[in-house]
Design a protein around this motif. Structure first.
Motif, short mmCIF file in Angstrom:
data_model
loop_
_atom_site.label_atom_id
_atom_site.label_comp_id
_atom_site.label_asym_id
_atom_site.label_seq_id
_atom_site.Cartn_x
_atom_site.Cartn_y
_atom_site.Cartn_z
N GLY A 1 12.72 -5.55 14.60
CA GLY A 1 12.32 -5.73 13.22
C GLY A 1 12.49 -4.44 12.42
N GLU A 2 12.09 -3.28 12.99
CA GLU A 2 12.27 -2.01 12.32
C GLU A 2 13.73 -1.59 12.33
N GLY A 3 14.48 -2.09 13.31
CA GLY A 3 15.89 -1.79 13.38
C GLY A 3 16.19 -0.61 14.28
N PHE A 4 17.46 -0.43 14.55
CA PHE A 4 17.91 0.66 15.40
C PHE A 4 17.83 2.00 14.67
N ILE A 5 17.99 1.95 13.33
CA ILE A 5 18.00 3.16 12.53
C ILE A 5 16.71 3.27 11.73
N LEU A 6 16.01 4.39 11.91
CA LEU A 6 14.78 4.67 11.20
C LEU A 6 14.97 5.96 10.41
N GLN A 7 13.91 6.39 9.69
CA GLN A 7 13.93 7.64 8.97
C GLN A 7 12.97 8.63 9.62
N LYS A 8 13.33 9.91 9.58
CA LYS A 8 12.44 10.96 10.07
C LYS A 8 12.12 11.89 8.90
N LEU A 9 10.83 11.99 8.57
CA LEU A 9 10.37 12.89 7.53
C LEU A 9 9.83 14.15 8.20
N LYS A 10 10.26 15.31 7.73
CA LYS A 10 9.82 16.57 8.32
C LYS A 10 9.48 17.55 7.21
N GLY A 11 8.33 18.23 7.39
CA GLY A 11 7.92 19.22 6.41
C GLY A 11 6.47 19.60 6.59
N ASP A 12 5.94 20.31 5.60
CA ASP A 12 4.53 20.70 5.66
C ASP A 12 3.79 20.36 4.38
N ALA B 1 5.07 3.27 10.54
CA ALA B 1 5.29 4.69 10.83
C ALA B 1 4.55 5.06 12.10
N PHE B 2 5.03 6.11 12.78
CA PHE B 2 4.33 6.61 13.97
C PHE B 2 4.74 8.06 14.22
N GLU B 3 3.87 8.78 14.92
CA GLU B 3 4.16 10.16 15.27
C GLU B 3 5.17 10.20 16.41
N GLN B 4 5.99 11.24 16.44
CA GLN B 4 7.06 11.32 17.42
C GLN B 4 6.54 11.51 18.85
N SER B 5 5.26 11.79 19.01
CA SER B 5 4.69 11.93 20.35
C SER B 5 4.54 10.59 21.05
N THR C 1 0.83 -1.20 0.00
CA THR C 1 0.00 0.00 0.00
C THR C 1 0.87 1.25 0.00
N VAL C 2 0.47 2.23 -0.81
CA VAL C 2 1.11 3.54 -0.79
C VAL C 2 0.30 4.46 0.12
N MET C 3 0.92 4.97 1.17
CA MET C 3 0.25 5.81 2.15
C MET C 3 0.53 7.29 1.86
N PRO C 4 -0.49 8.08 1.50
CA PRO C 4 -0.29 9.52 1.37
C PRO C 4 -0.35 10.17 2.75
N ILE C 5 0.68 10.91 3.12
CA ILE C 5 0.76 11.54 4.44
C ILE C 5 0.92 13.05 4.26
N ASP C 6 -0.01 13.81 4.82
CA ASP C 6 0.10 15.27 4.83
C ASP C 6 0.87 15.65 6.09
N LEU C 7 2.14 15.99 5.93
CA LEU C 7 2.99 16.26 7.08
C LEU C 7 2.55 17.49 7.87
N SER C 8 1.78 18.38 7.25
CA SER C 8 1.29 19.55 7.98
C SER C 8 0.26 19.15 9.03
N LYS C 9 -0.29 17.94 8.92
CA LYS C 9 -1.28 17.45 9.87
C LYS C 9 -0.71 16.43 10.84
N ILE C 10 0.60 16.25 10.81
CA ILE C 10 1.29 15.33 11.70
C ILE C 10 1.85 16.10 12.89
#
Length: 260
Positions: free
Chosen positions: A144-155, A185-189, A99-108
């Motif tokens: 399973g996700e590993g020690f290293i993940l990615q952080k996406l930031k923007g609006d 994926a998950f929110e940083q909160s 599945t391709v997940m569209p994420i609006d980062l301004s709402k994260i």
């Protein structure tokens, strides 16, 4: 808006693609090799870095690209820009079914999303991609996700690929336990950790594995039903490499206890 404001359409069911519509001079960035097709007028350029910091120094770009290598991604990213007249389209496909997940980062929350290391597909120019280190050693070792993940930031819009079907859950000061590897994926909160699945008997004979991912707090989490590691394990059953564990820190010991 800092990020370019792009339009999109998700196409397909089990094996999805995302079709991006760009106005003149709009740009979308993507992982190398993700492009499916592009219309006449779209020009692409391979660059070192995501382009979110226009005035970034050469050393800064090299450092940013180097951190991407830690996540298993390419040093370079491809920038697709509409240099033609009128709207033009470019499409991207995921590397495996899902599945391709569209994420609006301004709402994260905080405009930052933590994503599994191979989950990023493409995003509007202006989106920053950085390495996120799991602070808990156990999460990195057994998660399973590993020690290293990615952080996406923007609006702007970002697109994340997940295996199988995706479920979005909203936690309100709650705890959710998930099969390891299934958190895309998950929110940083939210706090993320790995804990034992139960007592010794349950861990050995329960069929749910030795450990479970545990998320606590308030925020959203996206769960994938079939991560690529699990898909490979299922397809490998009965094959020439049957019995060999891949993609796990604990290797064959993990398959012995997990029964997978």
């Amino acid at each position: 808006m800092i990020s370019h404001e792009i339009d999109y359409k998700i196409i397909g069911d089990d094996i999805q693609i995302v079709e991006i519509e760009l106005d003149p001079n709009e740009t979308v960035i993507a992982e190398a090799g993700a492009m499916l097709f592009m219309e006449d007028g779209i020009q692409f350029e391979t660059k070192m870095g995501d382009g979110s910091e226009a005035n970034q120094s050469i050393m800064g770009k090299i450092f940013q690209a180097g951190t991407r290598v830690l996540t298993g991604e390419s040093l370079f990213m491809t920038h697709f820009t509409n240099r033609g007249v009128g709207k033009k389209k470019v499409a991207f496909s995921a590397p495996y079914p899902g599945t391709v997940m569209p994420i609006d980062l301004s709402k994260i929350y905080g405009n930052e999303l933590i994503v599994q290391k191979d989950g990023f597909l493409c995003a509007a120019l202006g989106t920053s991609m950085k390495v996120h280190f799991n602070q808990r050693f156990g999460a990195g070792l057994f998660g399973g996700e590993g020690f290293i993940l990615q952080k996406l930031k923007g609006d702007g819009m970002a697109f994340v690929h997940a295996g199988g079907v995706v479920i979005e859950r909203q936690l309100n000061n709650e705890t959710l336990r998930v099969d390891t590897g299934c958190v895309v994926a998950f929110e940083q909160s939210l706090s993320f950790d790995i804990q034992r699945s139960g007592g010794l008997k349950s861990m050995v004979f329960g069929g749910e594995g030795m450990f479970l991912a545990t998320l606590r707090g308030t925020g959203r989490v996206w769960i994938q039903s079939m991560p690529i590691s699990k898909l490979i394990q299922r397809l490998a059953v009965g094959g020439p490499n049957a019995g060999k564990e891949s993609g796990s820190v604990i290797g064959g010991l993990g398959s012995l206890f997990e029964g997978r």
